[in-house]
Design an enzyme around this catalytic site. Structure first.
Site, short mmCIF file in Angstrom:
data_model
loop_
_atom_site.label_atom_id
_atom_site.label_comp_id
_atom_site.label_asym_id
_atom_site.label_seq_id
_atom_site.Cartn_x
_atom_site.Cartn_y
_atom_site.Cartn_z
N ARG A 148 3.33 3.46 -6.07
CA ARG A 148 2.18 3.05 -6.88
C ARG A 148 1.06 4.09 -6.85
O ARG A 148 1.04 4.96 -6.00
CB ARG A 148 1.63 1.71 -6.37
CG ARG A 148 1.21 1.79 -4.90
CD ARG A 148 0.98 0.42 -4.29
NE ARG A 148 0.45 0.56 -2.94
CZ ARG A 148 -0.59 -0.07 -2.45
NH1 ARG A 148 -1.23 -0.94 -3.19
NH2 ARG A 148 -1.01 0.11 -1.22
N THR B 209 -3.97 10.71 5.02
CA THR B 209 -2.88 10.70 4.05
C THR B 209 -3.08 11.79 3.00
O THR B 209 -4.16 11.93 2.45
CB THR B 209 -2.83 9.33 3.34
OG1 THR B 209 -2.67 8.32 4.33
CG2 THR B 209 -1.68 9.27 2.34
N LYS C 240 -0.42 12.96 7.13
CA LYS C 240 0.68 12.10 6.71
C LYS C 240 0.95 12.40 5.24
O LYS C 240 0.14 12.08 4.37
CB LYS C 240 0.30 10.64 6.91
CG LYS C 240 1.32 9.66 6.41
CD LYS C 240 1.10 8.31 7.08
CE LYS C 240 1.45 7.18 6.16
NZ LYS C 240 1.40 5.89 6.85
N LYS D 80 2.74 12.02 1.77
CA LYS D 80 3.49 11.05 0.97
C LYS D 80 4.54 11.78 0.13
O LYS D 80 4.21 12.72 -0.60
CB LYS D 80 2.54 10.29 0.04
CG LYS D 80 1.57 9.37 0.77
CD LYS D 80 2.26 8.10 1.25
CE LYS D 80 1.24 7.08 1.73
NZ LYS D 80 1.91 5.88 2.29
N ASP E 77 5.79 10.12 4.90
CA ASP E 77 5.99 8.73 4.53
C ASP E 77 6.66 8.71 3.16
O ASP E 77 6.05 9.09 2.16
CB ASP E 77 4.66 7.97 4.47
CG ASP E 77 4.85 6.48 4.26
OD1 ASP E 77 6.02 6.05 4.08
OD2 ASP E 77 3.86 5.72 4.29
N GLU F 150 8.50 8.19 8.00
CA GLU F 150 8.23 6.75 7.85
C GLU F 150 8.99 6.16 6.66
O GLU F 150 8.94 6.70 5.55
CB GLU F 150 6.72 6.59 7.66
CG GLU F 150 6.25 5.17 7.51
CD GLU F 150 4.73 5.06 7.55
OE1 GLU F 150 4.05 6.03 7.97
OE2 GLU F 150 4.21 4.02 7.15
N ASP G 202 8.24 0.92 8.47
CA ASP G 202 6.99 0.33 7.97
C ASP G 202 7.34 -0.93 7.17
O ASP G 202 7.28 -2.03 7.69
CB ASP G 202 6.22 1.36 7.13
CG ASP G 202 4.89 0.81 6.63
OD1 ASP G 202 4.51 -0.31 7.04
OD2 ASP G 202 4.22 1.49 5.81
N LYS H 298 1.03 -3.22 10.99
CA LYS H 298 -0.12 -3.39 10.09
C LYS H 298 -0.47 -4.88 10.09
O LYS H 298 0.41 -5.72 9.91
CB LYS H 298 0.23 -2.95 8.66
CG LYS H 298 0.43 -1.47 8.50
CD LYS H 298 0.80 -1.11 7.07
CE LYS H 298 1.00 0.39 6.91
NZ LYS H 298 1.65 0.72 5.61
N CYS I 21 -2.68 0.72 8.20
CA CYS I 21 -3.39 -0.27 7.40
C CYS I 21 -2.92 -0.12 5.96
O CYS I 21 -2.26 0.85 5.62
CB CYS I 21 -4.90 -0.07 7.49
SG CYS I 21 -5.46 1.58 7.04
N ASP J 51 -2.95 5.49 12.17
CA ASP J 51 -3.02 5.85 10.74
C ASP J 51 -4.03 4.91 10.08
O ASP J 51 -3.66 3.99 9.37
CB ASP J 51 -1.61 5.70 10.14
CG ASP J 51 -1.58 5.96 8.64
OD1 ASP J 51 -2.42 6.73 8.15
OD2 ASP J 51 -0.72 5.36 7.95
N ASP K 104 -6.87 5.71 8.04
CA ASP K 104 -7.72 6.69 7.34
C ASP K 104 -8.40 6.14 6.10
O ASP K 104 -9.20 6.84 5.49
CB ASP K 104 -6.88 7.92 6.96
CG ASP K 104 -5.75 7.57 5.99
OD1 ASP K 104 -5.40 6.37 5.87
OD2 ASP K 104 -5.22 8.49 5.35
MG MG Z 1 4.00 3.51 5.03
#
Ligand code: MG
Length: 365
Positions: free
Chosen positions: A24, A135, A160, A162, A190, A218, A243, A267, A295, A321, A323
């Site tokens: 997304r 991230t 991290k 993506k 991730d 992740e 996750d 989370k 989160c 994590d 951020d």
């Molecule tokens: Mg994740």
């Protein structure tokens, strides 16, 4: 201190840069805020974002679950009766994890206020400073490299990244960022469920063979594909973290027992709140499995609660994590948790120490 009433608000914070994952693109943080009032005048705050693609919840479903089902079971109850309150919250309705989390966060905030101590001290105490990663959204390679270098300039020591869009391009993205960073920061990936198990093994072996060292990877495969997680975990050197495969204590326990992941990402919006997050950390500690606390893309109310857990359970929650407060253009929430880029510090204010929530649009229910 008895629970008296509840009100709801909406909190919106525009992001500095759109948050892009394999699943997304999001341009602003938008949370339901729970305001829990007591007979002593103390107010507890909780919050939850809508992450329909992860927990199945929307702002509407979160408000409805709390207002119609969870909260009526809490009216008139004593805050000092914490364990029974969390049992009531968890048992009031199946699933609806973010609704339960928002409610529990407000209850724990009040519990801290009742005993005039910051939440982390009531959870066992610890060193009040932790360090978070940041991230880097999935994007054009040049943009990702630029974002990574900017983050290092801000003092972040862990990035991290993506990925999870297209395996061949992802390899190029990761190599470019890794080479530009040049050992000045640790790299976590991730993939947000974006690869198949075989693609994951192929991507990670290619990266490992070319000398790219990853701190962890992740959720490379679909959250419900536990066999796929196990397949990957058995075949690569890079530590694999669950996750979207890990929600409550039961799922975490099964992942650990099946050796389907090396690390669990806790989370609050997936566990259903603080009580289950603590259970997962304790289960993981029994098996010597590290945890990350993460989160959603959410306001710093829920992130503050996560920071308290991270401090209290720092011996097993070794990766942080949290951020999102630094991804917003500003932080409308004043709490006992100070977010200063990579460094998160908790003050001695009682509970979550929330004194102000700017831009809050109250809802008339
Ligand atoms: Mg994740």
């Amino acid at each position: 201190m008895k629970i008296k009433s509840i009100r709801f608000g909406m909190l919106r914070v525009p992001l500095k840069t759109p948050f892009k994952t394999a699943m997304r693109t999001v341009k602003e943080i938008e949370d339901v805020v729970v305001i829990m009032e007591t007979d002593t005048g103390h107010i507890g705050y909780g919050s939850a974002p809508a992450t329909a693609v992860i927990t199945g919840e929307t702002h509407g479903s979160i408000i409805e679950a709390i207002n119609k089902i969870i909260f009526p079971a809490l009216i008139g109850r004593d805050i000092e009766d914490l364990n029974n309150l969390t049992n009531t919250i968890q048992g009031a309705i199946v699933r609806n994890f973010s609704a339960k989390a928002a409610t529990e966060i407000a209850v724990y905030d009040l519990y801290g206020q009742l005993y005039n101590a910051p939440l982390y001290k009531l959870l066992g105490g610890g060193d009040n400073v932790i360090t978070t990663d940041i991230t880097i959204s999935v994007d054009y390679i040049d943009k990702m490299v630029e974002d990574a270098l900017d983050a290092i300039d801000l003092g972040f020591e862990t990035l991290k990244i993506k990925v999870g869009k297209d395996p061949a391009l992802d390899i190029e993205r990761i190599k470019a960022v890794y080479n530009a960073v040049n050992d000045r920061a640790l790299i976590r990936l991730d993939a947000n469920q974006g690869w198949t198990p075989k693609q994951t093994v192929s991507v990670l072996r290619t990266l490992e063979d070319s000398g790219v060292r990853l701190e962890l990877v992740e959720q490379p495969v679909r959250g419900d594909d536990i066999e796929g997680m196990k397949y990957v975990t058995e075949r690569v050197h890079s530590p694999i973290m669950a996750d979207e495969s890990s929600f409550g204590p039961k799922e975490a326990n099964e992942l650990i027992r099946n050796r389907a992941a090396d690390i669990i990402n806790i989370k609050l919006m997936k566990t259903g709140g603080i009580s289950n997050a603590i259970k997962i950390a304790d289960i993981a500690a029994v098996y010597g499995v590290d945890c990350m606390i993460g989160c959603m893309l959410e306001s710093s109310i829920g992130v503050a609660a996560a920071a308290h857990i991270a401090v209290a359970k720092a011996s097993i929650i070794t990766k942080v994590d949290l951020d999102t407060p630094s991804l917003g253009q500003y932080d409308p929430v004043k709490s006992g948790v100070r977010f200063n880029n990579a460094e998160i510090t908790i003050t001695d204010l009682p509970g979550l120490g929330i004194s102000e929530i700017g831009n809050l649009t109250m809802l008339d229910l």
